[in-house]
Enzyme design. Structure first.
Site, PDB file in Angstrom:
ATOM      1  N   ASN A 135     -11.284  17.136 -11.312  1.00  0.00           N
ATOM      2  CA  ASN A 135     -11.660  15.813 -10.813  1.00  0.00           C
ATOM      3  C   ASN A 135     -10.576  14.822 -11.227  1.00  0.00           C
ATOM      4  OD1 ASN A 135     -12.858  13.374 -10.198  1.00  0.00           O
ATOM      5  ND2 ASN A 135     -14.368  13.466 -11.868  1.00  0.00           N
ATOM      6  N   LYS A 192     -10.209  11.774 -10.391  1.00  0.00           N
ATOM      7  CA  LYS A 192     -10.652  10.370 -10.472  1.00  0.00           C
ATOM      8  C   LYS A 192      -9.654   9.489  -9.702  1.00  0.00           C
ATOM      9  CE  LYS A 192     -12.972  11.644 -14.671  1.00  0.00           C
ATOM     10  NZ  LYS A 192     -13.530  11.316 -15.960  1.00  0.00           N
ATOM     11  N   HIS A 230     -21.752  11.481 -10.437  1.00  0.00           N
ATOM     12  CA  HIS A 230     -20.863  11.455 -11.601  1.00  0.00           C
ATOM     13  C   HIS A 230     -21.217  10.245 -12.470  1.00  0.00           C
ATOM     14  CE1 HIS A 230     -17.346  11.076 -14.137  1.00  0.00           C
ATOM     15  NE2 HIS A 230     -17.126  12.354 -13.889  1.00  0.00           N
ATOM     16  N   GLU A 263     -19.533   8.147 -14.006  1.00  0.00           N
ATOM     17  CA  GLU A 263     -18.774   6.916 -13.733  1.00  0.00           C
ATOM     18  C   GLU A 263     -19.326   6.207 -12.498  1.00  0.00           C
ATOM     19  OE1 GLU A 263     -14.880   8.684 -13.849  1.00  0.00           O
ATOM     20  OE2 GLU A 263     -15.161   9.019 -15.990  1.00  0.00           O
ATOM     21  N   GLU A 310     -22.620  17.197 -17.828  1.00  0.00           N
ATOM     22  CA  GLU A 310     -21.538  16.453 -18.484  1.00  0.00           C
ATOM     23  C   GLU A 310     -22.128  15.436 -19.459  1.00  0.00           C
ATOM     24  OE1 GLU A 310     -17.724  16.401 -15.992  1.00  0.00           O
ATOM     25  OE2 GLU A 310     -19.017  14.871 -15.143  1.00  0.00           O
ATOM     26  N   GLY A 326     -13.897  12.055 -21.307  1.00  0.00           N
ATOM     27  CA  GLY A 326     -12.699  11.253 -21.562  1.00  0.00           C
ATOM     28  C   GLY A 326     -12.560  10.796 -23.003  1.00  0.00           C
ATOM     29  N   SER A 369     -14.198  16.559 -21.603  1.00  0.00           N
ATOM     30  CA  SER A 369     -13.059  16.886 -22.474  1.00  0.00           C
ATOM     31  C   SER A 369     -12.733  18.383 -22.523  1.00  0.00           C
ATOM     32  CB  SER A 369     -13.276  16.330 -23.884  1.00  0.00           C
ATOM     33  OG  SER A 369     -13.323  14.914 -23.841  1.00  0.00           O
TER      34      SER A 369
HETATM   35  P1  PGA Z   1     -12.784  14.604 -18.862  1.00  0.00           P
HETATM   36  O1  PGA Z   1     -13.652  14.196 -17.586  1.00  0.00           O
HETATM   37  O2  PGA Z   1     -12.438  16.064 -18.722  1.00  0.00           O
HETATM   38  O3  PGA Z   1     -11.588  13.709 -18.824  1.00  0.00           O
HETATM   39  O4  PGA Z   1     -13.655  14.374 -20.059  1.00  0.00           O
HETATM   40  C1  PGA Z   1     -14.635  15.041 -17.066  1.00  0.00           C
HETATM   41  C2  PGA Z   1     -15.312  14.392 -15.882  1.00  0.00           C
HETATM   42  O5  PGA Z   1     -15.477  13.177 -15.870  1.00  0.00           O
HETATM   43  O6  PGA Z   1     -15.700  15.071 -14.906  1.00  0.00           O
END
Ligand code: PGA
Length: 251
Positions: free
Chosen positions: A11, A13, A97, A99, A167, A173, A213
């Site tokens: 992903n 983003k 997601h 976000e 998640e 992140g 992560s």
């Molecule tokens: P990340 O993001 O691997 O940077 O923690 C995962 C995600 O948001 O799908």
């Protein structure tokens, strides 16, 4: 014998222009040891879908979108529909997601509508669920309420087309990963919920990914867990070498 094929999804983003997408794909293809063991999926921004689709022709890598609007078309300035991304070659789409939920106010009603719109257009939705740090003590309550609300309207016949991504928001992140044991435990609980609300066959077939992560250093131990069927990778998927190294953990 379980036959769930692991899915490793990147992903991106809001990252990468068209030319950066081209660079990524060329370098990834040079680093990737193609194998049928896992399915690899790229989720670039909308603006890179067409270019990615062309470069990935015949390469055995799936393409997906990071979001869709739930309406099919109309006066929704700035929005993109499931049919549109399908026509760009997408097979998958992320819905829910964290976000999108936190920054764009996608609540469970919107997530459920997007999921149904994806299925209607022939896309496989990847439903993202997860708890905040404050909710972690009551993770089961949070997760099961998201599952019930987001999958409302998905019947037995179509449930098998949905992939679930667990998640934990505190791990996205942040560099903090759920330990393999904790991720396994929560994902096993999600599978039990699917068995109880659909049936055993659906629960055994549904792919449930871990995200938060994931990096080359921790991917193997997470992916070795019996109920973890792949990874949704954010930050580490921006590097073609790191993403190829994560994919190699399955192969
Ligand atoms: P990340 O993001 O691997 O940077 O923690 C995962 C995600 O948001 O799908």
């Amino acid at each position: 014998m379980l036959s769930r094929r692991p899915l490793i999804a990147g992903n991106w983003k809001m990252n990468k222009t068209v030319s950066e997408t081209e660079d990524f794909i060329r370098t990834f293809l040079a680093n990737w040891n193609r194998s049928e063991k896992s399915e690899v999926l790229l989720l670039p921004p909308f603006t890179s879908l067409t270019c990615a689709e062309e470069l990935l022709q015949g390469k055995g890598i799936a393409l997906g979108a990071q979001d869709i609007h739930f309406e099919e078309k109309g006066a929704f300035t700035g929005a993109v529909s499931a049919t549109m991304v399908r026509a760009c070659g997408c097979r998958y789409v992320l819905v829910g997601h964290s976000e999108r939920r936190a920054l764009f106010h996608d609540d469970d009603r919107v997530v459920s509508l997007k999921l149904l719109a994806a299925l209607k257009a022939g896309l496989s939705p990847i439903l993202c669920i997860g708890e905040t740090l404050e909710e972690h003590e009551e993770v089961e309550k949070k997760i099961t309420s998201q599952l019930a609300a987001d999958l409302a309207g998905v019947d037995q016949k179509t449930a098998g087309k949905v992939t679930i991504a667990y998640e934990p928001i505190w791990a996205i992140g942040t560099g903090r990963t759920a330990t393999p044991d904790v991720a396994q435990e929560t994902i096993a609980m999600i599978r039990q919920w699917v068995a109880a609300n659909y049936d055993e066959a659906t629960a055994n077939g549904v792919r449930i990914l871990y995200g938060g992560s994931v990096k080359p250093e921790n991917a193997a131990s997470l992916l070795a867990q019996p109920d973890i069927d792949g990874a949704l990778v954010g930050g580490a998927s921006l590097s073609p070498e790191a993403f190829a190294a994560i994919v190699a953990c399955v192969d």
